[in-house]
Write a protein that holds these residues in place. Sequence first.
Motif, PDB file in Angstrom:
ATOM      1  N   PRO A  78       0.850  -1.194   0.066  1.00 36.72           N
ATOM      2  CA  PRO A  78      -0.004  -0.002  -0.067  1.00 36.72           C
ATOM      3  C   PRO A  78       0.748   1.248   0.075  1.00 36.72           C
ATOM      4  O   PRO A  78       1.972   1.276   0.707  1.00 36.72           O
ATOM      5  N   ARG A  79       0.288   2.295  -0.599  1.00 44.13           N
ATOM      6  CA  ARG A  79       0.978   3.652  -0.724  1.00 44.13           C
ATOM      7  C   ARG A  79       0.739   4.529   0.320  1.00 44.13           C
ATOM      8  O   ARG A  79       1.164   5.268   0.898  1.00 44.13           O
ATOM      9  N   TRP A  80      -0.596   4.290   0.752  1.00 45.71           N
ATOM     10  CA  TRP A  80      -1.402   5.339   1.733  1.00 45.71           C
ATOM     11  C   TRP A  80      -1.634   5.018   2.826  1.00 45.71           C
ATOM     12  O   TRP A  80      -2.365   3.807   2.976  1.00 45.71           O
ATOM     13  N   TYR A  81      -1.533   5.459   3.981  1.00 45.36           N
ATOM     14  CA  TYR A  81      -1.856   5.052   5.336  1.00 45.36           C
ATOM     15  C   TYR A  81      -2.600   6.222   5.882  1.00 45.36           C
ATOM     16  O   TYR A  81      -2.745   7.239   5.490  1.00 45.36           O
ATOM     17  N   LEU A  82      -3.339   5.591   7.046  1.00 48.75           N
ATOM     18  CA  LEU A  82      -4.190   6.587   7.876  1.00 48.75           C
ATOM     19  C   LEU A  82      -4.259   6.220   9.184  1.00 48.75           C
ATOM     20  O   LEU A  82      -3.595   5.076   9.527  1.00 48.75           O
ATOM     21  N   VAL A  83      -4.556   6.898   9.949  1.00 46.42           N
ATOM     22  CA  VAL A  83      -5.204   6.680  11.588  1.00 46.42           C
ATOM     23  C   VAL A  83      -6.405   6.978  11.672  1.00 46.42           C
ATOM     24  O   VAL A  83      -7.129   7.730  11.016  1.00 46.42           O
ATOM     25  N   ASP A  84      -7.047   6.455  12.740  1.00 51.75           N
ATOM     26  CA  ASP A  84      -8.222   6.811  13.286  1.00 51.75           C
ATOM     27  C   ASP A  84      -8.184   7.773  14.475  1.00 51.75           C
ATOM     28  O   ASP A  84      -7.366   7.752  15.356  1.00 51.75           O
ATOM     29  N   VAL A  85      -8.939   8.911  14.381  1.00 49.78           N
ATOM     30  CA  VAL A  85      -9.258   9.898  15.389  1.00 49.78           C
ATOM     31  C   VAL A  85     -10.432   9.950  16.182  1.00 49.78           C
ATOM     32  O   VAL A  85     -11.635   9.614  15.562  1.00 49.78           O
ATOM     33  N   LYS A  86     -10.362  10.237  17.558  1.00 48.50           N
ATOM     34  CA  LYS A  86     -11.716  10.250  18.109  1.00 48.50           C
ATOM     35  C   LYS A  86     -11.833  11.439  18.887  1.00 48.50           C
ATOM     36  O   LYS A  86     -10.737  12.163  19.435  1.00 48.50           O
ATOM     37  N   TYR A  87     -13.039  12.071  18.698  1.00 44.78           N
ATOM     38  CA  TYR A  87     -13.277  13.179  19.387  1.00 44.78           C
ATOM     39  C   TYR A  87     -13.012  13.372  20.668  1.00 44.78           C
ATOM     40  O   TYR A  87     -13.273  12.477  21.729  1.00 44.78           O
ATOM     41  N   GLU A  88     -12.331  14.570  21.166  1.00 47.36           N
ATOM     42  CA  GLU A  88     -12.050  14.620  22.766  1.00 47.36           C
ATOM     43  C   GLU A  88     -12.880  15.753  23.211  1.00 47.36           C
ATOM     44  O   GLU A  88     -13.520  15.723  24.163  1.00 47.36           O
ATOM     45  N   ARG A  89     -12.489  16.945  22.687  1.00 48.16           N
ATOM     46  CA  ARG A  89     -13.547  18.237  23.099  1.00 48.16           C
ATOM     47  C   ARG A  89     -13.372  19.122  22.079  1.00 48.16           C
ATOM     48  O   ARG A  89     -12.331  19.255  21.370  1.00 48.16           O
ATOM     49  N   LYS A  90     -14.187  20.188  22.245  1.00 51.31           N
ATOM     50  CA  LYS A  90     -14.129  21.295  21.582  1.00 51.31           C
ATOM     51  C   LYS A  90     -13.169  22.130  22.374  1.00 51.31           C
ATOM     52  O   LYS A  90     -13.715  22.304  23.664  1.00 51.31           O
ATOM     53  N   LEU A  91     -12.743  23.215  21.576  1.00 47.73           N
ATOM     54  CA  LEU A  91     -12.045  24.297  22.473  1.00 47.73           C
ATOM     55  C   LEU A  91     -13.118  25.285  22.628  1.00 47.73           C
ATOM     56  O   LEU A  91     -14.083  25.580  22.272  1.00 47.73           O
ATOM     57  N   LYS A  92     -12.756  26.012  23.832  1.00 47.43           N
ATOM     58  CA  LYS A  92     -13.952  27.175  24.431  1.00 47.43           C
ATOM     59  C   LYS A  92     -14.321  28.019  23.265  1.00 47.43           C
ATOM     60  O   LYS A  92     -15.268  28.852  23.269  1.00 47.43           O
ATOM     61  N   ARG A  93     -13.218  28.434  22.527  1.00 46.40           N
ATOM     62  CA  ARG A  93     -13.224  29.402  21.348  1.00 46.40           C
ATOM     63  C   ARG A  93     -12.249  28.847  20.411  1.00 46.40           C
ATOM     64  O   ARG A  93     -11.497  28.022  20.634  1.00 46.40           O
ATOM     65  N   THR A  94     -12.536  29.322  19.140  1.00 48.99           N
ATOM     66  CA  THR A  94     -11.819  28.907  17.910  1.00 48.99           C
ATOM     67  C   THR A  94     -10.186  29.524  18.088  1.00 48.99           C
ATOM     68  O   THR A  94     -10.284  31.014  18.284  1.00 48.99           O
ATOM     69  N   ILE A  95      -9.218  29.110  18.291  1.00 49.52           N
ATOM     70  CA  ILE A  95      -8.008  29.873  18.165  1.00 49.52           C
ATOM     71  C   ILE A  95      -7.574  29.745  16.704  1.00 49.52           C
ATOM     72  O   ILE A  95      -7.137  28.959  16.249  1.00 49.52           O
ATOM     73  N   THR A  96      -7.856  31.436  16.007  1.00 48.64           N
ATOM     74  CA  THR A  96      -7.782  31.352  14.599  1.00 48.64           C
ATOM     75  C   THR A  96      -6.257  31.302  14.329  1.00 48.64           C
ATOM     76  O   THR A  96      -5.363  31.699  15.135  1.00 48.64           O
ATOM     77  N   LEU A  97      -6.170  31.163  12.808  1.00 47.65           N
ATOM     78  CA  LEU A  97      -4.811  31.434  12.262  1.00 47.65           C
ATOM     79  C   LEU A  97      -4.339  32.680  12.511  1.00 47.65           C
ATOM     80  O   LEU A  97      -3.145  32.910  12.984  1.00 47.65           O
ATOM     81  N   SER A  98      -5.095  33.548  12.458  1.00 44.42           N
ATOM     82  CA  SER A  98      -4.812  35.074  12.701  1.00 44.42           C
ATOM     83  C   SER A  98      -4.155  35.200  14.498  1.00 44.42           C
ATOM     84  O   SER A  98      -3.276  35.840  14.530  1.00 44.42           O
ATOM     85  N   ASP A  99      -4.828  34.691  15.175  1.00 51.64           N
ATOM     86  CA  ASP A  99      -4.566  34.837  16.586  1.00 51.64           C
ATOM     87  C   ASP A  99      -2.920  34.104  16.683  1.00 51.64           C
ATOM     88  O   ASP A  99      -1.726  34.543  17.245  1.00 51.64           O
ATOM     89  N   LEU A 100      -2.644  32.885  16.050  1.00 51.99           N
ATOM     90  CA  LEU A 100      -1.423  32.164  15.991  1.00 51.99           C
ATOM     91  C   LEU A 100      -0.336  32.999  15.313  1.00 51.99           C
ATOM     92  O   LEU A 100       0.831  33.105  15.913  1.00 51.99           O
ATOM     93  N   LYS A 101      -0.848  33.620  14.143  1.00 46.44           N
ATOM     94  CA  LYS A 101       0.095  34.583  13.726  1.00 46.44           C
ATOM     95  C   LYS A 101       0.510  35.909  14.611  1.00 46.44           C
ATOM     96  O   LYS A 101       1.720  36.169  14.514  1.00 46.44           O
ATOM     97  N   ASP A 102      -0.217  36.395  15.274  1.00 51.58           N
ATOM     98  CA  ASP A 102      -0.121  37.495  16.218  1.00 51.58           C
ATOM     99  C   ASP A 102       0.867  37.075  17.262  1.00 51.58           C
ATOM    100  O   ASP A 102       1.649  37.790  17.793  1.00 51.58           O
ATOM    101  N   LYS A 103       0.880  35.609  17.601  1.00 53.31           N
ATOM    102  CA  LYS A 103       1.874  35.175  18.676  1.00 53.31           C
ATOM    103  C   LYS A 103       3.033  34.373  18.081  1.00 53.31           C
ATOM    104  O   LYS A 103       3.568  33.421  18.427  1.00 53.31           O
ATOM    105  N   ALA A 104       3.430  34.817  16.662  1.00 46.80           N
ATOM    106  CA  ALA A 104       4.537  34.048  16.187  1.00 46.80           C
ATOM    107  C   ALA A 104       5.885  33.941  16.808  1.00 46.80           C
ATOM    108  O   ALA A 104       6.433  33.088  16.917  1.00 46.80           O
TER     109      ALA A 104
END
Length: 160
Positions: free
Chosen positions: A102-128
């Motif tokens: 096989p050429r392609w592989y994957l994993v299974d993931v299971k839901y743990e929790r939602k964050l209280k708010r979305t940590i946006t890409l823009s937030d992350l760029k601000d904290k570069a």
Amino acid sequence: MPSKREPRRYWLMKTEPSEFGIDDLIALSNKTEPWDGVRNYQARNMMRDEMKKGDRVFFYHSNCETPGIVGIVRVVKEGYPDPTAFDPKDKHYDPKSDPENPRWYLVDVKYERKLKRTITLSDLKDKAAYLEGLALVRRGNRLSVMPVDERHWEYILSLE
DNA sequence: GCCAACGTTGGC
DNA sequence: GCCAACGTTGGC
């Protein structure tokens, strides 16, 4: 005898919410999803070789109105061949992926929790300054599965 | 919808 | 093995 501490591993996975978002994951009865369809060798290698059961993963929404981290999932099944590569009717069919090798592989993931708010890409760029080396905020980054350093994981969660 | 950045393909 | 052409990603 001191107990051997398991190394904790952290990741980030991108998904387009218009295709499969965190609410789609939550709606599943087992809240578990095979991360199929990835057709990039670097991402493949991480899923096949490095991601371990129990590893935690930031669930990232891309290509949408507000790109960002929306939740946390956990690896519940380690790397195995991606069955969609063998299915001619599947959108991600790859005739070059041989079930014997096989050429392609994957994993299974299971839901743990939602964050209280979305940590946006823009937030992350601000904290570069605090996130140096984080693949997500590197210019032109297109990887859909990437490692996250523990210090970055903790810092990002402190922004929640 | 635009387009920069990047990965892959294939001719040579 | 080089590299131009092409397709895709994904922010904006």
